[in-house]
Design a protein around this motif. Sequence first.
Motif, PDB file in Angstrom:
ATOM      1  N   GLU A  86       0.873  -1.257  -0.065  1.00 16.98           N
ATOM      2  CA  GLU A  86       0.028   0.032  -0.095  1.00 16.98           C
ATOM      3  C   GLU A  86       0.983   1.086   0.156  1.00 16.98           C
ATOM      4  O   GLU A  86       1.704   1.342   0.887  1.00 16.98           O
ATOM      5  CB  GLU A  86      -0.938  -0.105   1.217  1.00 16.98           C
ATOM      6  N   VAL A  87       0.402   2.125  -0.768  1.00 17.41           N
ATOM      7  CA  VAL A  87       1.328   3.520  -0.926  1.00 17.41           C
ATOM      8  C   VAL A  87       0.606   4.443   0.441  1.00 17.41           C
ATOM      9  O   VAL A  87      -0.487   4.682   0.405  1.00 17.41           O
ATOM     10  CB  VAL A  87       0.985   4.260  -2.107  1.00 17.41           C
ATOM     11  N   THR A  88       1.725   4.612   1.412  1.00 16.68           N
ATOM     12  CA  THR A  88       0.987   5.471   2.524  1.00 16.68           C
ATOM     13  C   THR A  88       1.833   6.799   2.404  1.00 16.68           C
ATOM     14  O   THR A  88       2.687   7.014   1.474  1.00 16.68           O
ATOM     15  CB  THR A  88       1.984   4.781   3.916  1.00 16.68           C
ATOM     16  N   LYS A  89       1.510   7.466   3.298  1.00 15.00           N
ATOM     17  CA  LYS A  89       2.233   8.963   3.427  1.00 15.00           C
ATOM     18  C   LYS A  89       3.632   9.008   3.756  1.00 15.00           C
ATOM     19  O   LYS A  89       4.475   9.658   3.014  1.00 15.00           O
ATOM     20  CB  LYS A  89       1.389   9.673   4.568  1.00 15.00           C
ATOM     21  N   GLU A  90       4.046   7.840   4.268  1.00  8.72           N
ATOM     22  CA  GLU A  90       5.502   7.710   4.643  1.00  8.72           C
ATOM     23  C   GLU A  90       6.317   7.339   3.535  1.00  8.72           C
ATOM     24  O   GLU A  90       7.468   7.930   3.169  1.00  8.72           O
ATOM     25  CB  GLU A  90       5.532   6.569   5.969  1.00  8.72           C
ATOM     26  N   MET A  91       5.639   6.382   2.506  1.00  7.82           N
ATOM     27  CA  MET A  91       6.257   6.109   1.446  1.00  7.82           C
ATOM     28  C   MET A  91       6.186   7.121   0.343  1.00  7.82           C
ATOM     29  O   MET A  91       7.174   7.373  -0.216  1.00  7.82           O
ATOM     30  CB  MET A  91       5.782   4.842   0.793  1.00  7.82           C
ATOM     31  N   ALA A  92       5.259   7.792   0.553  1.00 10.33           N
ATOM     32  CA  ALA A  92       5.209   9.205  -0.794  1.00 10.33           C
ATOM     33  C   ALA A  92       6.341  10.108  -0.360  1.00 10.33           C
ATOM     34  O   ALA A  92       6.744  10.449  -1.056  1.00 10.33           O
ATOM     35  CB  ALA A  92       3.677   9.605  -0.580  1.00 10.33           C
ATOM     36  N   ALA A  93       6.536  10.240   1.134  1.00 11.53           N
ATOM     37  CA  ALA A  93       7.239  11.347   1.493  1.00 11.53           C
ATOM     38  C   ALA A  93       8.544  10.855   1.226  1.00 11.53           C
ATOM     39  O   ALA A  93       9.626  11.568   0.903  1.00 11.53           O
ATOM     40  CB  ALA A  93       7.393  11.568   3.056  1.00 11.53           C
ATOM     41  N   PHE A  94       9.010   9.531   1.294  1.00 14.23           N
ATOM     42  CA  PHE A  94      10.396   9.084   1.193  1.00 14.23           C
ATOM     43  C   PHE A  94      10.545   9.153  -0.477  1.00 14.23           C
ATOM     44  O   PHE A  94      11.682   9.455  -0.716  1.00 14.23           O
ATOM     45  CB  PHE A  94      10.562   7.446   1.612  1.00 14.23           C
ATOM     46  N   TRP A  95       9.919   8.429  -1.263  1.00 10.98           N
ATOM     47  CA  TRP A  95       9.934   8.554  -2.714  1.00 10.98           C
ATOM     48  C   TRP A  95      10.335  10.175  -3.249  1.00 10.98           C
ATOM     49  O   TRP A  95      11.038  10.438  -3.857  1.00 10.98           O
ATOM     50  CB  TRP A  95       8.641   8.103  -3.225  1.00 10.98           C
ATOM     51  N   GLU A  96       9.503  10.970  -2.419  1.00  9.54           N
ATOM     52  CA  GLU A  96       9.416  12.564  -2.855  1.00  9.54           C
ATOM     53  C   GLU A  96      11.309  12.913  -2.501  1.00  9.54           C
ATOM     54  O   GLU A  96      11.684  13.875  -3.070  1.00  9.54           O
ATOM     55  CB  GLU A  96       8.623  13.432  -1.982  1.00  9.54           C
ATOM     56  N   MET A  97      11.666  12.663  -1.001  1.00  9.57           N
ATOM     57  CA  MET A  97      12.919  12.988  -0.745  1.00  9.57           C
ATOM     58  C   MET A  97      14.112  12.303  -1.858  1.00  9.57           C
ATOM     59  O   MET A  97      15.143  12.943  -2.125  1.00  9.57           O
ATOM     60  CB  MET A  97      13.332  12.354   0.443  1.00  9.57           C
ATOM     61  N   MET A  98      13.780  11.149  -2.322  1.00 11.19           N
ATOM     62  CA  MET A  98      14.508  10.462  -3.208  1.00 11.19           C
ATOM     63  C   MET A  98      14.324  11.197  -4.813  1.00 11.19           C
ATOM     64  O   MET A  98      15.348  11.229  -5.995  1.00 11.19           O
ATOM     65  CB  MET A  98      14.274   9.201  -3.707  1.00 11.19           C
ATOM     66  N   GLY A  99      13.319  11.947  -4.937  1.00 10.03           N
ATOM     67  CA  GLY A  99      13.011  12.766  -6.260  1.00 10.03           C
ATOM     68  C   GLY A  99      12.701  11.753  -7.407  1.00 10.03           C
ATOM     69  O   GLY A  99      12.712  11.796  -8.490  1.00 10.03           O
ATOM     70  N   VAL A 100      11.743  10.756  -6.662  1.00 11.89           N
ATOM     71  CA  VAL A 100      11.251   9.539  -7.629  1.00 11.89           C
ATOM     72  C   VAL A 100       9.635   9.796  -7.610  1.00 11.89           C
ATOM     73  O   VAL A 100       8.953  10.102  -6.412  1.00 11.89           O
ATOM     74  CB  VAL A 100      11.709   8.303  -7.232  1.00 11.89           C
ATOM     75  N   ASP A 101       8.869   9.500  -8.633  1.00 21.22           N
ATOM     76  CA  ASP A 101       7.553   9.648  -8.693  1.00 21.22           C
ATOM     77  C   ASP A 101       6.959   8.190  -7.772  1.00 21.22           C
ATOM     78  O   ASP A 101       7.426   7.272  -8.171  1.00 21.22           O
ATOM     79  CB  ASP A 101       6.888   9.461 -10.268  1.00 21.22           C
ATOM     80  N   VAL A 102       6.038   8.514  -7.120  1.00 23.18           N
ATOM     81  CA  VAL A 102       5.547   7.401  -6.126  1.00 23.18           C
ATOM     82  C   VAL A 102       5.186   6.100  -6.912  1.00 23.18           C
ATOM     83  O   VAL A 102       5.111   5.101  -6.530  1.00 23.18           O
ATOM     84  CB  VAL A 102       4.663   7.787  -5.138  1.00 23.18           C
ATOM     85  N   ASP A 103       4.576   6.011  -8.312  1.00 25.58           N
ATOM     86  CA  ASP A 103       4.272   5.137  -9.022  1.00 25.58           C
ATOM     87  C   ASP A 103       5.321   4.454  -9.799  1.00 25.58           C
ATOM     88  O   ASP A 103       5.282   3.710 -10.498  1.00 25.58           O
ATOM     89  CB  ASP A 103       3.364   5.611  -9.971  1.00 25.58           C
ATOM     90  N   ALA A 104       6.732   4.895  -9.633  1.00 29.72           N
ATOM     91  CA  ALA A 104       7.768   4.414 -10.368  1.00 29.72           C
ATOM     92  C   ALA A 104       8.814   3.924  -9.439  1.00 29.72           C
ATOM     93  O   ALA A 104       8.985   4.251  -8.147  1.00 29.72           O
ATOM     94  CB  ALA A 104       8.410   5.365 -11.217  1.00 29.72           C
ATOM     95  N   GLY A 105       9.518   3.013  -9.953  1.00 26.94           N
ATOM     96  CA  GLY A 105      10.840   2.442  -9.314  1.00 26.94           C
ATOM     97  C   GLY A 105      11.912   3.365  -9.550  1.00 26.94           C
ATOM     98  O   GLY A 105      12.185   3.916 -10.569  1.00 26.94           O
ATOM     99  N   PRO A 106      12.952   3.557  -8.408  1.00 29.69           N
ATOM    100  CA  PRO A 106      13.977   4.347  -8.553  1.00 29.69           C
ATOM    101  C   PRO A 106      15.201   3.876  -9.532  1.00 29.69           C
ATOM    102  O   PRO A 106      15.236   2.413  -9.564  1.00 29.69           O
ATOM    103  CB  PRO A 106      14.832   4.565  -7.132  1.00 29.69           C
ATOM    104  N   THR A 107      15.656   4.631 -10.240  1.00 32.23           N
ATOM    105  CA  THR A 107      16.839   4.202 -11.118  1.00 32.23           C
ATOM    106  C   THR A 107      18.169   4.149 -10.365  1.00 32.23           C
ATOM    107  O   THR A 107      18.327   4.723  -9.269  1.00 32.23           O
ATOM    108  CB  THR A 107      16.985   4.867 -12.617  1.00 32.23           C
TER     109      THR A 107
END
Length: 203
Positions: free
Chosen positions: A123-144
Motif C-alpha cells: 500500500e502507498v502510505t504517506k510515509e512512502m510518498a514522503a520517502f519517494w519525494e525525498m529521493m526525487g522519484v514519482d511514487v508510481d515509479a521505481g528508482p533508477t
Amino acid sequence: MDLPALPQRMYTLGEEPPALKSISYHTDDSKLFTALRRALNADEYEELKESKLGVFIKFKELNFGWASRLVHYMLSFQLNIKKKYELWSLVGPQPVRFSQLEFKHLTGLNCDYIEDLENPRVEVTKEMAAFWEMMGVDVDAGPTTEHIKAAFGKCEKWSREDRVRLGYLAVFTGFIEGRKYSTATRASLARLVMDLERFENYP
C-alpha cells in the motif's frame, strides 16, 4: 566409456551471448558502491553489510569479478531442460546442476515459495510518498541507479531509517535488478523497502 545422451544446449556453439553485455554488465557500478559507502555512517553500513542482502556488498569488497565469468560459462554451456528452477551445464563432458538449493546455500538469501512473487501488494502510505519525494522519484515509479546516486548526495540530514532504506535500495537497484543505470526498477518490489524486515526476507 560411452557418455550418456544429454539434452541439447541452449546456445549453438559460437553463438553464446557476449559476456560483457549479458552478465554483470550493469551490476558493477563502482560509483554507486562508493556513494553508498560514503553516505552511510559506519554503523549503518555494517548493519546493511550484516543483513541478508549484505552478501552482495561482501562479494563487491572481495572484488568477486570472476563470478561473472563463471556464470557466463555456465550459461554458455547450459543444457535445455524442463525443470524451471534448475540450471544444468556441461563442465567438460559432465553435466552439473545449479539449482535454487545451491543458490540458497551459497548466498544465504531466502528462496522460499511465495505467490505472486513479481508483484507484491504494498500500500502507498504517506510515509512512502514522503520517502519517494525525498529521493526525487514519482511514487508510481521505481528508482533508477541514477536516482539512488543522486539521493546519496543529499541524504545527510535524513533519518537513520531512511538512509538505511536508501542503502537497501542501492543493493536492490545495483546488484539484484542490475538494469541500465537510467532504467527504473520495478516499483512493486522497490516499495517493499518501507518494511526493512520484509524487504530483506523477500525471496
